[in-house]
Design a protein around this motif. Structure first.
Motif, PDB file in Angstrom:
ATOM      1  N   ILE A 141       0.986  -1.194   0.147  1.00 19.59           N
ATOM      2  CA  ILE A 141       0.061  -0.158   0.137  1.00 19.59           C
ATOM      3  C   ILE A 141       0.809   1.166   0.074  1.00 19.59           C
ATOM      4  N   ASN A 142       0.666   2.169  -1.074  1.00 15.57           N
ATOM      5  CA  ASN A 142       1.222   3.380  -0.907  1.00 15.57           C
ATOM      6  C   ASN A 142       0.266   4.558  -0.779  1.00 15.57           C
ATOM      7  N   SER A 199       3.764   7.550   2.079  1.00 17.76           N
ATOM      8  CA  SER A 199       3.957   6.638   3.263  1.00 17.76           C
ATOM      9  C   SER A 199       3.652   4.988   2.511  1.00 17.76           C
ATOM     10  N   GLY A 200       4.595   4.087   2.678  1.00 15.05           N
ATOM     11  CA  GLY A 200       4.562   2.904   1.977  1.00 15.05           C
ATOM     12  C   GLY A 200       4.507   1.936   3.036  1.00 15.05           C
ATOM     13  N   PHE A 225       5.736  -6.645   8.393  1.00 14.06           N
ATOM     14  CA  PHE A 225       5.929  -5.522   7.228  1.00 14.06           C
ATOM     15  C   PHE A 225       6.746  -4.425   7.514  1.00 14.06           C
ATOM     16  N   ASN A 226       7.296  -3.821   6.330  1.00 16.73           N
ATOM     17  CA  ASN A 226       8.239  -2.775   6.291  1.00 16.73           C
ATOM     18  C   ASN A 226       7.508  -1.530   5.788  1.00 16.73           C
ATOM     19  N   ARG A 227       7.696  -0.506   6.838  1.00 17.65           N
ATOM     20  CA  ARG A 227       7.132   0.789   6.246  1.00 17.65           C
ATOM     21  C   ARG A 227       8.056   1.754   5.750  1.00 17.65           C
ATOM     22  N   ASP A 285      -7.149   4.858  12.693  1.00 12.96           N
ATOM     23  CA  ASP A 285      -6.563   5.842  11.655  1.00 12.96           C
ATOM     24  C   ASP A 285      -5.378   5.332  11.296  1.00 12.96           C
ATOM     25  N   SER A 286      -5.225   4.358  10.964  1.00 11.45           N
ATOM     26  CA  SER A 286      -4.125   3.539  10.432  1.00 11.45           C
ATOM     27  C   SER A 286      -4.298   2.803   9.005  1.00 11.45           C
ATOM     28  N   ASP A 287      -3.206   2.884   8.382  1.00 10.71           N
ATOM     29  CA  ASP A 287      -3.371   2.133   7.119  1.00 10.71           C
ATOM     30  C   ASP A 287      -2.968   0.618   7.071  1.00 10.71           C
ATOM     31  N   TRP A 288      -2.218   0.348   8.176  1.00  7.33           N
ATOM     32  CA  TRP A 288      -1.499  -0.744   8.269  1.00  7.33           C
ATOM     33  C   TRP A 288      -2.338  -1.737   9.260  1.00  7.33           C
TER      34      TRP A 288
END
Length: 264
Positions: A43-44, A54-55, A69-71, A193-196
């Motif tokens: 996800i970007n 943010s990736g 996962f790697n951010r 409120d998080s993408d991950w």
């Protein structure tokens, strides 16, 4: 006459064979067009208010659970997160080797408690189908209702956010969906409120359909002023959402780019 009957029977048989052939061909075409569930690989995220991307790149075990996962942020490393399930009823996440948090999970690997400290936490409730229905914040020794969701036909159609007293609604969101199936479990109406955090379904099932738009307002206002955000989609060669753009009420945008693991 007998020869004519045989000829007509031959034509009927040929027609049946051709019908069966094209029916099978149509079925094959439907299979080709069917969107198969794929695990999210990356996800970007970018937005008008912050062009730095943010990736996130996710990895899974054989059961489809996130292992790590790697951010990244602005193409620079911003944390390597590892998931540990070795303690029953717990999900421990570390960031760059240091403990990030340890969550209580149920038998379905859904987070039921997210501690902030020894005396403060968030608690999550789910229905029998695995959809999150209520979120509480625990502080000052008391549970305060924070979010309440309404699920209809497998879609989260309403989310109410409550003030600190746990009873006064301060924001209502109503979600309207497209006819497209959300087979890749993209979380579009979640309480974090998080993408991950929602990736992997740890905070409940995603809605069955892809989101079209949502409206939100403060019910304490008089008159009520509703605001609307609309989503548009681009799809990859396998008809999976590859780019999702949300246009907010002020015409600013937020963009999510997705890639997926290929099904073998």
């Amino acid at each position: 006459i007998t020869a004519m009957k045989k000829f007509l029977a031959f034509l009927m048989m040929a027609a049946l064979i051709m019908t069966a052939f094209y029916s099978c061909k149509d079925d094959d075409d439907d299979d080709d067009n069917e969107v198969k569930a794929s695990l999210i690989k990356t996800i970007n995220f970018s937005a008008d208010w912050n062009r730095a991307v943010s990736g996130y790149e996710f990895f899974y075990n054989a059961n489809g659970l996130v292992t790590n996962f790697n951010r990244t942020y602005a193409s620079e490393p911003d944390g390597a997160f590892v998931y540990d399930y070795t303690t029953a009823g717990k999900l421990k996440i570390t960031k760059d080797g240091d403990e990030y948090n340890t969550y209580d999970i149920n038998s379905g690997n859904l987070i039921i408690k997210e501690p902030w400290s020894d005396t403060e936490w968030s608690a999550y409730e789910y229905d029998a189908n695995g959809y999150c229905t209520k979120v509480y914040e625990h502080w000052d020794g008391v549970d305060h209702l924070k979010y309440e969701m309404v699920i209809t036909n497998g879609n989260i159609v309403k989310m109410t956010t409550y003030d600190d007293d746990g009873t006064t609604a301060k924001r209502i969101k109503e979600f309207t969906y497209t006819t497209g199936d959300n087979v890749n479990n993209i979380q579009q109406a979640n309480v974090t409120d998080s993408d991950w955090k929602p990736v992997g379904g740890y905070y409940g099932k995603a809605s069955k359909k892809l989101l079209d738009y949502f409206e939100y307002w403060d019910p304490r206002e008089n008159p009520i002023e509703k605001r609307k955000s609309t989503l548009t989609y681009e799809f990859d060669a396998k008809n999976r959402p590859s780019k999702v753009t949300k246009t907010l009420y002020d015409m600013s945008t937020e963009v999510w780019d997705y890639t997926y693991y290929e099904n073998e």
